[in-house]
Write an enzyme that holds these catalytic residues in place. Structure first.
Site, PDB file in Angstrom:
ATOM      1  N   ARG A 226       0.846  -1.193   0.000  1.00 54.70           N
ATOM      2  CA  ARG A 226       0.000   0.000   0.000  1.00 54.70           C
ATOM      3  C   ARG A 226       0.884   1.246   0.000  1.00 54.70           C
ATOM      4  O   ARG A 226       1.935   1.267   0.659  1.00 54.70           O
ATOM      5  CB  ARG A 226      -0.911   0.024   1.238  1.00 54.70           C
ATOM      6  CG  ARG A 226      -2.064  -0.975   1.191  1.00 54.70           C
ATOM      7  CD  ARG A 226      -3.124  -0.600   0.158  1.00 54.70           C
ATOM      8  NE  ARG A 226      -4.241  -1.511   0.147  1.00 54.70           N
ATOM      9  CZ  ARG A 226      -4.365  -2.563  -0.681  1.00 54.70           C
ATOM     10  NH1 ARG A 226      -3.426  -2.817  -1.577  1.00 54.70           N
ATOM     11  NH2 ARG A 226      -5.434  -3.330  -0.645  1.00 54.70           N
ATOM     12  N   HIS A 274      -0.724  -0.152  -9.862  1.00 52.46           N
ATOM     13  CA  HIS A 274      -1.423  -1.059  -8.919  1.00 52.46           C
ATOM     14  C   HIS A 274      -1.937  -2.320  -9.634  1.00 52.46           C
ATOM     15  O   HIS A 274      -3.140  -2.603  -9.650  1.00 52.46           O
ATOM     16  CB  HIS A 274      -2.577  -0.334  -8.213  1.00 52.46           C
ATOM     17  CG  HIS A 274      -2.989  -1.015  -6.935  1.00 52.46           C
ATOM     18  ND1 HIS A 274      -3.449  -0.337  -5.831  1.00 52.46           N
ATOM     19  CD2 HIS A 274      -3.006  -2.325  -6.589  1.00 52.46           C
ATOM     20  CE1 HIS A 274      -3.748  -1.203  -4.869  1.00 52.46           C
ATOM     21  NE2 HIS A 274      -3.488  -2.422  -5.315  1.00 52.46           N
TER      22      HIS A 274
HETATM   23  P1  NAP Z   1      -1.661 -11.426   5.046  1.00 52.28           P
HETATM   24  O1  NAP Z   1      -1.807 -12.837   4.591  1.00 52.28           O
HETATM   25  O2  NAP Z   1      -2.609 -10.889   6.053  1.00 52.28           O
HETATM   26  O3  NAP Z   1      -0.164 -11.276   5.599  1.00 52.28           O
HETATM   27  C1  NAP Z   1       0.272 -10.167   6.297  1.00 52.28           C
HETATM   28  C2  NAP Z   1       1.688 -10.429   6.797  1.00 52.28           C
HETATM   29  O4  NAP Z   1       2.211  -9.227   7.364  1.00 52.28           O
HETATM   30  C3  NAP Z   1       1.746 -11.502   7.876  1.00 52.28           C
HETATM   31  O5  NAP Z   1       2.942 -12.229   7.735  1.00 52.28           O
HETATM   32  C4  NAP Z   1       1.815 -10.675   9.154  1.00 52.28           C
HETATM   33  O6  NAP Z   1       2.475 -11.315  10.211  1.00 52.28           O
HETATM   34  C5  NAP Z   1       2.659  -9.513   8.695  1.00 52.28           C
HETATM   35  N1  NAP Z   1       2.487  -8.320   9.525  1.00 52.28           N
HETATM   36  C6  NAP Z   1       1.357  -7.620   9.751  1.00 52.28           C
HETATM   37  N2  NAP Z   1       1.606  -6.568  10.561  1.00 52.28           N
HETATM   38  C7  NAP Z   1       2.917  -6.618  10.871  1.00 52.28           C
HETATM   39  C8  NAP Z   1       3.774  -5.822  11.668  1.00 52.28           C
HETATM   40  N3  NAP Z   1       3.335  -4.757  12.342  1.00 52.28           N
HETATM   41  N4  NAP Z   1       5.073  -6.193  11.769  1.00 52.28           N
HETATM   42  C9  NAP Z   1       5.547  -7.290  11.115  1.00 52.28           C
HETATM   43  N5  NAP Z   1       4.777  -8.079  10.330  1.00 52.28           N
HETATM   44  C10 NAP Z   1       3.496  -7.748  10.208  1.00 52.28           C
HETATM   45  O7  NAP Z   1      -1.708 -10.433   3.801  1.00 52.28           O
HETATM   46  P2  NAP Z   1      -1.424 -10.775   2.261  1.00 52.28           P
HETATM   47  O8  NAP Z   1      -2.575 -11.461   1.650  1.00 52.28           O
HETATM   48  O9  NAP Z   1      -0.077 -11.421   2.154  1.00 52.28           O
HETATM   49  O10 NAP Z   1      -1.365  -9.316   1.646  1.00 52.28           O
HETATM   50  C11 NAP Z   1      -0.463  -8.348   2.124  1.00 52.28           C
HETATM   51  C12 NAP Z   1      -0.840  -7.006   1.550  1.00 52.28           C
HETATM   52  O11 NAP Z   1      -0.540  -6.975   0.154  1.00 52.28           O
HETATM   53  C13 NAP Z   1      -2.354  -6.684   1.565  1.00 52.28           C
HETATM   54  O12 NAP Z   1      -2.770  -6.229   2.836  1.00 52.28           O
HETATM   55  C14 NAP Z   1      -2.466  -5.627   0.506  1.00 52.28           C
HETATM   56  O13 NAP Z   1      -2.245  -4.377   1.097  1.00 52.28           O
HETATM   57  C15 NAP Z   1      -1.309  -5.950  -0.430  1.00 52.28           C
HETATM   58  N6  NAP Z   1      -1.772  -6.408  -1.763  1.00 52.28           N
HETATM   59  C16 NAP Z   1      -1.369  -5.701  -2.842  1.00 52.28           C
HETATM   60  C17 NAP Z   1      -1.741  -6.120  -4.094  1.00 52.28           C
HETATM   61  C18 NAP Z   1      -1.273  -5.371  -5.308  1.00 52.28           C
HETATM   62  O14 NAP Z   1      -1.744  -5.652  -6.410  1.00 52.28           O
HETATM   63  N7  NAP Z   1      -0.353  -4.458  -5.169  1.00 52.28           N
HETATM   64  C19 NAP Z   1      -2.525  -7.261  -4.254  1.00 52.28           C
HETATM   65  C20 NAP Z   1      -2.917  -7.955  -3.122  1.00 52.28           C
HETATM   66  C21 NAP Z   1      -2.525  -7.524  -1.860  1.00 52.28           C
HETATM   67  P3  NAP Z   1       1.659 -12.279  11.216  1.00 52.28           P
HETATM   68  O15 NAP Z   1       0.746 -13.110  10.397  1.00 52.28           O
HETATM   69  O16 NAP Z   1       2.750 -13.040  11.862  1.00 52.28           O
HETATM   70  O17 NAP Z   1       0.903 -11.379  12.129  1.00 52.28           O
HETATM   71  C1  GLV Z   2      -5.053  -5.284  -4.057  1.00 47.36           C
HETATM   72  O1  GLV Z   2      -4.333  -4.374  -3.806  1.00 47.36           O
HETATM   73  C2  GLV Z   2      -5.660  -6.116  -3.073  1.00 47.36           C
HETATM   74  O2  GLV Z   2      -5.569  -5.798  -1.871  1.00 47.36           O
HETATM   75  O3  GLV Z   2      -6.291  -7.132  -3.446  1.00 47.36           O
END
Ligand code: NAP
Ligand code: GLV
Length: 311
Positions: A226, A274
């Site tokens: 983000r 994005h």
């Molecule tokens: P997720 O499965 O919820 O994983 C989040 C990770 O971040 C977990 O490993 C969590 O650790 C860690 N985390 C959270 N807060 C933290 C902190 N304060 N310090 C250290 N580690 C922390 O999320 P995801 O599905 O992988 O997605 C991650 C992000 O990618 C989304 O929230 C979104 O913003 C972004 N995204 C972007 C796109 C794009 O097209 N650019 C697409 C999809 C998603 P724990 O589990 O150990 O708490």
């Molecule tokens: C894209 O940024 C998503 O959060 O799916």
């Protein structure tokens, strides 16, 4: 009962989603306009950037299914009911797309391909030393659905990968660290740092001058999560001073990125609009349908957001 599809989709994109969802949910009533039914009949909302207030005043709402992985915007929207379970999109196809984007960024940085693209613009023929994958240290911040897939893909391509999360986790071939105390260590290690954290109170503005200063001199930064994770002015200053070498940015505090923003024409910045991992209706409709069926059958819902943690 009725499913409300509350999104900012229009035209072909809306048609594609309706087709995919109708085929994944035969027998369900799916509407896109709240006004077209009795609010009391809506028990499920499937959402992607829903219009303001779209989820307010639905007395029988039992599930909000996001088509986005990141739910930071929904959690900031005061009109989204806080007592209704909120599920986020978790789709292996999306994780795979994210891993491809990260691999492209890391490979391009390792081999200097972004610098060669700059040289092409000024007809400059100049080779640089060739760095190997196994001498490139990549840190993935956030080891959830996306971060884990990215870390595994990079490790399988020969990179030296470490990662960071809040809770302890083990991933084969990855040096996984956790907790705030380990952040300086994972930052100091990185030649390339990839942000895949959710946007929460704890992570907003995390990538500021202090964080960049904790990194060795001259690493690159890849933001696929983000825009608000980054303090833009501090990133620009770190690029100008040589503290950072290059930034690959897919996400921005304001999207679309305003035409006047310095990132657009910055020689050390590579931009994407994005698209690092777009939700794919073909697979995501099936994921949403699984949760709809779970609700109908009284089974446990998958991928629920922990509102206290913010992800
Ligand atoms: P997720 O499965 O919820 O994983 C989040 C990770 O971040 C977990 O490993 C969590 O650790 C860690 N985390 C959270 N807060 C933290 C902190 N304060 N310090 C250290 N580690 C922390 O999320 P995801 O599905 O992988 O997605 C991650 C992000 O990618 C989304 O929230 C979104 O913003 C972004 N995204 C972007 C796109 C794009 O097209 N650019 C697409 C999809 C998603 P724990 O589990 O150990 O708490
Ligand atoms: C894209 O940024 C998503 O959060 O799916």
């Amino acid at each position: 009962m009725t499913i409300l599809l509350a999104t900012d989709f229009a035209g072909d994109e809306l048609t594609q989603w309706l087709t995919a969802l109708r085929s994944a949910l035969p027998g369900e009533t799916l509407i896109t306009e709240r006004a077209s039914c009795d609010a009391a009949s809506v028990d499920i909302a499937i959402v992607a950037n829903p219009p303001a207030g779209a989820l307010a005043g639905l007395p029988n709402l039992k599930l909000i299914q996001s088509l986005w992985a990141g739910v930071d915007k929904l959690l900031r929207d005061a009109s989204v009911p806080v007592d209704v379970p909120l599920a986020r999109m978790v789709d292996p196809a999306m994780n795979a797309a994210m891993a491809e984007t990260a691999l492209w960024a890391v490979l391009s940085l390792q081999r200097g391909f972004f610098a060669y693209a700059q040289q092409q613009r000024v007809a400059q023929w100049q080779a640089h030393p060739q760095r190997r994958a196994d001498e490139t240290r990549v840190t993935v911040l956030g080891l959830g659905q996306m971060g884990r897939a990215v870390a595994q893909r990079l490790a399988s391509n020969g990179y030296r990968v470490s990662g960071w999360s809040t809770r302890e986790t083990q991933i084969d071939g990855i040096d996984a660290r956790c907790g705030d105390a380990q952040l300086p260590r994972v930052l100091a290690d990185a030649q390339i740092a990839i942000n895949l954290l959710p946007l929460t109170a704890a992570t907003t503005g995390l990538f500021d001058a202090g964080t960049f200063a904790r990194m060795r001199r001259g690493p690159s930064f890849v933001n696929l999560a983000r825009g608000a994770h980054v303090v833009d002015a501090d990133l620009l200053a770190a690029l100008a001073s040589g503290q950072l070498q290059h930034a690959v940015l897919d996400v921005f505090a304001t999207e679309p990125l305003p035409a006047s923003h310095p990132f657009w024409s910055h020689p050390q910045v590579t931009l994407l609009p994005h698209v690092a991992a777009q939700t794919d209706p073909r697979s995501a409709a099936q994921v949403a349908a699984c949760n709809v069926r779970a609700l109908r059958e009284g089974q446990a819902l998958a991928d629920l957001v922990d509102r206290r943690r913010g992800y």
